[in-house]
Design an enzyme around this catalytic site. Structure first.
Site, PDB file in Angstrom:
ATOM      1  N   ASN A  33       0.829  -1.205   0.000  1.00  0.00           N
ATOM      2  CA  ASN A  33       0.000   0.000   0.000  1.00  0.00           C
ATOM      3  C   ASN A  33       0.857   1.247   0.000  1.00  0.00           C
ATOM      4  O   ASN A  33       1.949   1.257   0.551  1.00  0.00           O
ATOM      5  CB  ASN A  33      -0.921   0.033   1.213  1.00  0.00           C
ATOM      6  CG  ASN A  33      -2.075  -0.934   1.073  1.00  0.00           C
ATOM      7  OD1 ASN A  33      -2.103  -1.732   0.140  1.00  0.00           O
ATOM      8  ND2 ASN A  33      -3.001  -0.892   1.995  1.00  0.00           N
ATOM      9  N   ILE A  34       0.284   2.286  -0.544  1.00  0.00           N
ATOM     10  CA  ILE A  34       1.048   3.530  -0.659  1.00  0.00           C
ATOM     11  C   ILE A  34       1.486   4.028   0.708  1.00  0.00           C
ATOM     12  O   ILE A  34       2.536   4.623   0.862  1.00  0.00           O
ATOM     13  CB  ILE A  34       0.217   4.581  -1.427  1.00  0.00           C
ATOM     14  CG1 ILE A  34       1.102   5.736  -1.844  1.00  0.00           C
ATOM     15  CG2 ILE A  34      -0.959   5.060  -0.639  1.00  0.00           C
ATOM     16  CD1 ILE A  34       0.575   6.507  -3.014  1.00  0.00           C
ATOM     17  N   LYS A  35       0.699   3.735   1.739  1.00  0.00           N
ATOM     18  CA  LYS A  35       1.032   4.192   3.085  1.00  0.00           C
ATOM     19  C   LYS A  35       2.415   3.715   3.518  1.00  0.00           C
ATOM     20  O   LYS A  35       3.155   4.423   4.172  1.00  0.00           O
ATOM     21  CB  LYS A  35      -0.031   3.737   4.084  1.00  0.00           C
ATOM     22  CG  LYS A  35       0.236   4.212   5.509  1.00  0.00           C
ATOM     23  CD  LYS A  35      -0.962   4.021   6.413  1.00  0.00           C
ATOM     24  CE  LYS A  35      -0.612   4.451   7.836  1.00  0.00           C
ATOM     25  NZ  LYS A  35      -1.775   4.474   8.713  1.00  0.00           N
ATOM     26  N   GLY A  36       2.734   2.491   3.121  1.00  0.00           N
ATOM     27  CA  GLY A  36       4.089   2.009   3.331  1.00  0.00           C
ATOM     28  C   GLY A  36       4.441   1.686   4.765  1.00  0.00           C
ATOM     29  O   GLY A  36       3.564   1.372   5.574  1.00  0.00           O
ATOM     30  N   THR A  48       0.678   9.525   5.252  1.00  0.00           N
ATOM     31  CA  THR A  48       0.954   9.204   3.846  1.00  0.00           C
ATOM     32  C   THR A  48       1.290  10.462   3.054  1.00  0.00           C
ATOM     33  O   THR A  48       2.113  10.419   2.162  1.00  0.00           O
ATOM     34  CB  THR A  48      -0.255   8.531   3.164  1.00  0.00           C
ATOM     35  OG1 THR A  48      -1.385   9.355   3.377  1.00  0.00           O
ATOM     36  CG2 THR A  48      -0.506   7.161   3.719  1.00  0.00           C
TER      37      THR A  48
END
Lengths: 279, 529
Positions: A147-150, B308
């Site tokens: 996921n982009i959140k990482g 994010t």
């Protein structure tokens, strides 16, 4: 601190050559003077704060090789625990020539390098399919990587412009995963296994790799990666996967490995082709 | 929470921000009121007293709702066919009906004769009412305890997390945390529970990085905190998470077991758990109606966007989300004192003037929502493992909280992103908070950033950006035929995550309400009966 607990008291005082730090491969911790061996630690003991507790802290410091040890702070943490800060010189020596490092066998690349390498070697996006397989509903691992959140301040693979991520999420059945991987023409398949009750992570992973070997012609199986906190290092072969990643793995490590593995395969494929034509 | 109006925000601009949020929110509320979900229906059955699970730990509410859905759908509400079946003596009681339904031996129907339907509805209402009454009694019990024991003496209230995975380990840790000074205890949920489409049963001891939210775990922890609250002479609040696929059911259980705060964000599940947007908005509205009734304070999750996205560049998305959460919350019946809107100290500390920017953002939230118990959340993104630097950063976070009059302070740990905090880490973190509050707790009174100075200008700028973003969202021509907010969510406006309304988990559990839809819980909650 150096006034009260210098390295001079210690029997294994380094020789002047070692002190300079330029000749020998033996070093000691550095407080404010070369060779003083000074370190600082903090810890909690499950004892009420009193004289005995402080003595206990010094005893532990001694057993850790701190001599002399200086108890600079002790504080009750509730009725049954005491927190300590101890400074002192350690008697242990660090032998630099005996330090063993397990080197990563692939270079760690930046997001930009990864994207350009994919463009150069594949000339299309790298397709990664990920899932938690079996009954595992803990998507924290696969999400951290994909996921982009990482994770750990790093963005996940979704963030890479040249990586196409298909995250199937939790409780995916193996046949479903294989089917999706074929549909998406996956270059790599990532599975996460957090639950380890009755060795579920091992059974699930072996079942997964076997299913892929059955479904794909030899040599065409996507790169198989298993991740989770309890996999043994070096067990990739036994599990039938290309790589195991453990706790603390960051998305860029996985991405860098993928590039490395893809480049190897790609290179191998292009080298083989002329050989075939000659036959 | 008497914060001086030191930001001197233009009132017309603030009004404009709110009307923009309402304009974006209204079509989503219409969507929420015109749909139901399996979880809303299950929550209704829980309020009617159905609990327990089969030998494979599948809850009876799941069995019963699934059986009704398979036979007649959920679009009429499950209560009418269920109480119709009970009236036809398909089973002597609700539990037996669920058990029989799980083996497929109950015939459900939508009663065709008007009289039959009315009688079934009346019976359902009579069955659900005691659940709502119990929520009312729990709210009264909380009010009584607070009247007797009192609230924390200081603001912000101190919020600590426990999470061992084992409720019987959590209890002593939570009690110890309260004795060390925590006013609010949050029991983090087990990883992955948000994606379970059922609520586990009973006391649990095997969570991952958290403890399962179950009715029994709620009850045990509530009792333990009541006990330690009496000892300490202050009411200790209990927090859990009304999020994920079972949001409405968890909200109902929280009301029944007197939890005091619930994490309940309007978009978190959509963005970070990839739960279908419509499912989320429908579930959220019901859960907020329950929270409103139960006197529960919701905590929203704006901090997550900043993990994010960049905390400076995306500061205005936090404001937009707060305004949306306020709009949706109030529409569902929550009052200002129940809106624990979130924000966080996540600006890169290496950025010049980062602390002043934090103050500007924190003051903006404080001024936009003067009567909301704002939840101020500590740094996580720039905690690197350098625990010494982290401890200092937490100190600045605490100071910003004190200077800007925040209401709830989630205690930051220097071990963030390193290990589960040691006993000593928690103690050091609390010492950090106490030092700042003791030494500078009253600073909010003296802190008046100069007119048109850095802080005022920055706050105004963020508010303007928020309004511009909402303007853009409203003005955009829908490409998929959805309302502007859903289009924006699909386009990745929040937290850079693209979540289209026709994808995501839990979509299959959503149904558009039929004309004859009935839900006695919604009726009682909406009519305040």
């Amino acid at each position: 601190m150096s006034n009260t607990a210098g390295g001079g008291h210690v029997s294994s005082t380094p020789t002047p050559g070692e002190r300079s730090g330029t000749q020998g491969s033996v070093v000691r911790p550095y407080g404010d003077m070369t060779g003083d061996g000074m370190i600082q630690v903090s810890f909690t003991l499950p004892v009420p704060h009193d004289k005995r507790a402080e003595g206990a802290a010094l005893q532990l410091a001694g057993k850790m090789g701190m001599s002399p040890a200086l108890l600079v702070h002790a504080k009750a943490m509730g009725p049954e625990h005491t927190f300590f800060v101890v400074y002192g010189s350690v008697t242990h020596l660090v032998e630099l020539d005996k330090v063993e490092v397990l080197e990563r066998d692939f270079p760690l690349l930046s997001a930009k390098e990864i994207n350009t390498t994919i463009k150069k070697t594949l000339r299309r996006p790298l397709v990664v399919v990920g899932a938690c397989i079996g009954t595992d509903a803990h998507t924290v691992g696969i999400d951290a990587i994909l996921n982009i959140k990482g994770f750990a301040g790093e963005k996940g693979l979704e963030y890479y412009s040249e990586v196409q991520v298909v995250n199937l999420g939790a409780q995916v059945l193996v046949p479903e995963l294989v089917e999706r991987a074929r549909e998406e023409q996956a270059d790599a398949v990532l599975v996460s296994q957090v639950v380890t009750q009755r060795d579920a992570h091992i059974h699930n992973t072996t079942a997964m790799s076997a299913a892929f070997r059955e479904a794909y012609p030899a040599g065409a199986v996507p790169i198989l990666i298993a991740g989770g906190p309890r996999f043994e290092e070096g067990s990739a072969k036994a599990l039938g996967v290309d790589r195991i990643f453990g706790k603390g793995t960051t998305p860029s490590e996985v991405a860098s490995y993928l590039i490395h593995a893809v480049a190897q395969r790609h290179g191998a494929a292009t080298r083989q082709q002329p050989a075939k034509e000659q036959q | 929470m008497s914060t001086p109006k030191v930001l001197e925000l233009d009132r017309a601009t603030v009004r404009r921000a709110r009307s923009h949020a309402a304009r974006l929110g209204k079509p989503v509320v219409e969507l929420a009121t015109s749909h139901t979900t399996v979880s809303v229906e299950r929550a209704t059955l829980r309020l009617a007293g159905l609990s327990g699970a089969d030998h494979e730990r599948v809850p009876w509410v799941n069995h019963l709702v699934d059986a009704v859905r398979d036979q007649v759908g959920i679009e009429h509400g499950v209560t009418t066919p269920i109480w119709d079946a009970l009236r036809r003596d398909e089973a002597p009681d609700l539990l037996t009906l669920a058990q029989k339904a799980s083996s497929g031996s109950v015939n459900f129907r939508i009663p065709e004769q008007r009289g039959e339907a009315t009688r079934a509805r009346r019976a359902a209402m009579a069955a659900v009412r005691p659940g709502i009454r119990r929520i009312d009694r729990q709210r009264a019990a909380r009010d009584r305890q607070i009247a007797r024991l009192g609230d924390p003496k200081q603001r912000p209230w101190i919020y600590l997390i426990v999470a061992t995975g084992d409720i019987f380990e959590d209890i002593p840790q939570a009690q110890a945390a309260a004795r060390e000074g925590a006013d609010i205890i949050a029991v983090i949920r087990s990883t992955g529970q948000s994606l379970l489409d059922y609520v586990p049963e009973g006391a649990t001891r095997e969570g991952f990085a958290g403890t399962y939210a179950t009715q029994e775990n709620f009850r045990l922890m509530r009792a333990a905190l009541d006990e330690v609250g009496k000892e300490l002479g202050r009411y200790i609040r209990l927090v859990n998470y009304a999020s994920g696929l079972c949001m409405p059911e968890i909200a109902a259980l929280a009301g029944l077991e007197r939890l005091d705060m619930m994490l309940n964000d309007s978009m978190y599940g959509i963005l970070f758990r990839d739960i279908n947007p419509i499912r989320t908005f429908v579930d959220q509205r019901f859960s907020r109606q329950v929270h409103a009734r139960a006197g529960i304070i919701i905590n929203t999750g704006e901090d997550n966007y900043l993990t994010t996205a960049d905390a400076v560049e995306a500061a205005h998305t936090v404001t937009v989300s707060q305004l949306m959460n306020e709009y949706f919350g109030k529409e569902a019946g929550l009052e200002d004192w129940q809106l624990g809107l979130g924000h966080a100290f996540e600006i890169n500390p290496d950025l010049p003037e980062s602390f002043r920017l934090e103050l500007a953002h924190a003051l903006l939230a404080r001024h936009l929502f003067p009567d909301a118990p704002l939840k101020w959340m500590p740094p996580t993104k720039h905690m690197t493992g350098d625990i010494f630097k982290g401890h200092l950063l937490d100190g600045f976070f605490n100071l910003a909280g004190a200077m800007t009059g925040q209401s709830i302070l989630l205690v930051g740990m220097m071990t963030e992103a390193v290990v589960t905090p040691f006993l000593s880490d928690r103690d050091l973190a609390l010492q950090n908070v106490r030092y700042v509050l003791n030494s500078a707790g009253g600073l909010v009174e003296d802190f008046h950033p100069p007119r048109d100075g850095f802080i005022q200008t920055r706050a105004r700028h963020v508010l303007d950006e928020a309004i511009t973003l909402m303007d853009e969202m409203s003005a955009r021509t829908p490409t998929r035929g959805w309302s502007p907010l859903l289009e924006a969510i699909a386009d990745g406006t929040f937290g850079h995550m693209k979540r289209p309304a026709d994808q995501g988990k839990g979509l299959e559990g959503v149904a558009r309400k039929a004309d004859d839809y009935d839900n006695p819980a919604t009726t009682l909650l909406e009519e305040g009966r």
